[in-house]
Design a protein around this motif. Structure first.
Motif, PDB file in Angstrom:
ATOM      1  N   ILE A   3      43.090  14.241  22.665  1.00  0.00           N
ATOM      2  CA  ILE A   3      42.611  14.980  21.683  1.00  0.00           C
ATOM      3  C   ILE A   3      43.042  15.996  21.486  1.00  0.00           C
ATOM      4  N   LYS A   4      42.610  15.846  19.704  1.00  0.00           N
ATOM      5  CA  LYS A   4      42.653  16.612  18.821  1.00  0.00           C
ATOM      6  C   LYS A   4      42.193  18.404  19.157  1.00  0.00           C
ATOM      7  N   ALA A   5      42.716  18.829  18.597  1.00  0.00           N
ATOM      8  CA  ALA A   5      41.675  20.711  19.045  1.00  0.00           C
ATOM      9  C   ALA A   5      41.097  20.597  17.808  1.00  0.00           C
ATOM     10  N   SER A   6      41.053  19.822  16.311  1.00  0.00           N
ATOM     11  CA  SER A   6      40.120  20.040  15.884  1.00  0.00           C
ATOM     12  C   SER A   6      38.961  19.175  16.150  1.00  0.00           C
ATOM     13  N   ASP A   7      38.355  17.815  17.105  1.00  0.00           N
ATOM     14  CA  ASP A   7      37.205  17.753  17.721  1.00  0.00           C
ATOM     15  C   ASP A   7      37.215  18.344  18.462  1.00  0.00           C
TER      16      ASP A   7
END
Length: 338
Positions: free
Chosen positions: A119-123
């Motif tokens: 999972i992306k940090a931005s998400d």
């Protein structure tokens, strides 16, 4: 060097417990929050295996072990922590809930690292009031032995947080690699997923068995990758002309229809049963804990061997291992632990 005085582990599963072991065996106090009533037992079993491996790494003794405590709440666990490692299940709604609570109670200067595999940090940052301090800090199992940690910042992560995270993870003997672009699954898992996908097809199509496939890896390119990686291995394969010659010679075969990499085999009950049954046969009665001990002994032996190469300076993971064992000795001397 930046040091960690107290850490918090939110989630005590396989990865979370691995973080606890690496931190505690570096002499760092760790507070754990995990609602699983079996968490203490599971973490204790991982600690037992990690202690065994570290005693082999450092036969002259280890630093005084950090104190491990179990907190009743996330707020209690993160109080006073320099580094907070979140290792909860890979569901975005769970990550949001946990990270929001961490963010509400963690010290302002604390780095928050997520062990997410993809999972992306931005998400994840949308749940936080201080999103600038969140980084993906993706390790590999067993965390207490394998040194790599992929550090990935999100859209709102500060450069200062990335650099502080790099220093904090390096201080516990890890090899932090900052990923240049934020993508799902980062780099390590992208490579693993490609091999895994192809392996599933080879089993499904009865080209090979689980045991044969593992043997093909561990008796050949697995040994090369362990000490030299992919591109440096292929540079040598190019002979005196190096990488350019290798690319010219082998590049065209990439367009040949060898692979099913873009297709995904359906994980039917039949395929799952085939893989599971073959895996059971391959294990030859060894339990998971027995296999973990064998794995740990082999990893220590390989890194120990690599630590003596390159005129005694160490090579690859062996060089880092050499420095890490020396640092454990220095920490032991400072702590006065016998």
């Amino acid at each position: 060097m930046t040091t960690i005085t107290k850490a918090a582990a939110i989630g005590g599963g396989v990865i979370g417990a691995g973080w606890v072991a690496r931190l505690a065996l570096n002499g760092i106090d760790v507070a754990i929050f995990d609602p699983d009533p079996q968490a203490a037992r599971k973490v204790g079993e991982v600690m037992e295996g990690a202690r065994r491996a570290y005693r082999r790494m450092a036969p002259d003794g280890l630093p005084k072990e950090g104190r491990i405590t179990y907190a009743a709440t996330i707020a209690e666990a993160v109080a006073g922590a320099d580094l907070i490692q979140e290792s909860v299940p890979e569901r975005l709604e769970v990550k949001h809930k946990v990270l929001a609570e961490i963010d509400a109670h963690a010290p302002a200067e604390a780095v928050v690292g997520s062990s997410t595999s993809g999972i992306k940090a931005s998400d994840m940052q949308s749940a936080m009031q201080r999103p600038e301090r969140l980084v993906v800090a993706h390790p590999f199992n067993p965390v207490y032995l394998l040194p790599l940690v992929e550090i990935v910042g999100g859209e709102q992560t500060s450069g200062q947080a990335v650099e502080r995270a790099r220093a904090l993870y390096a201080s516990i003997g890890m090899k932090p690699v900052v990923i240049r672009k934020e993508i799902e699954a980062f780099v390590g898992d992208r490579l693993l997923e490609a091999v895994w996908r192809e392996a599933l097809w080879l089993i499904k199509d009865d080209v090979t068995t689980v045991e044969e496939l593992d043997d093909i890896m561990r008796y050949s390119f697995g040994l090369r990758w362990a000490q030299m990686g992919l591109f440096q291995t292929y540079r040598i394969a190019g002979g005196e002309a190096g990488m350019r010659h290798f690319m010219a010679q082998f590049g065209p075969c990439l367009s040949w229809p060898w692979t099913k990499l873009m297709d995904v085999p359906e994980l039917t009950d039949e395929l799952v049963d085939k893989i599971a049954d073959q895996s059971d046969e391959q294990a030859k009665g060894l339990s998971i804990h027995e296999l973990e001990r064998i794995r740990d002994d082999n990893l220590v032996a390989m890194m120990e061997a690599l630590s003596k190469e390159n005129d005694g300076k160490g090579w690859g993971a062996g060089a880092l291992y050499k420095d890490f064992v020396e640092r454990l000795g220095e920490t032991k001397a400072k702590s006065g632990e016998e």
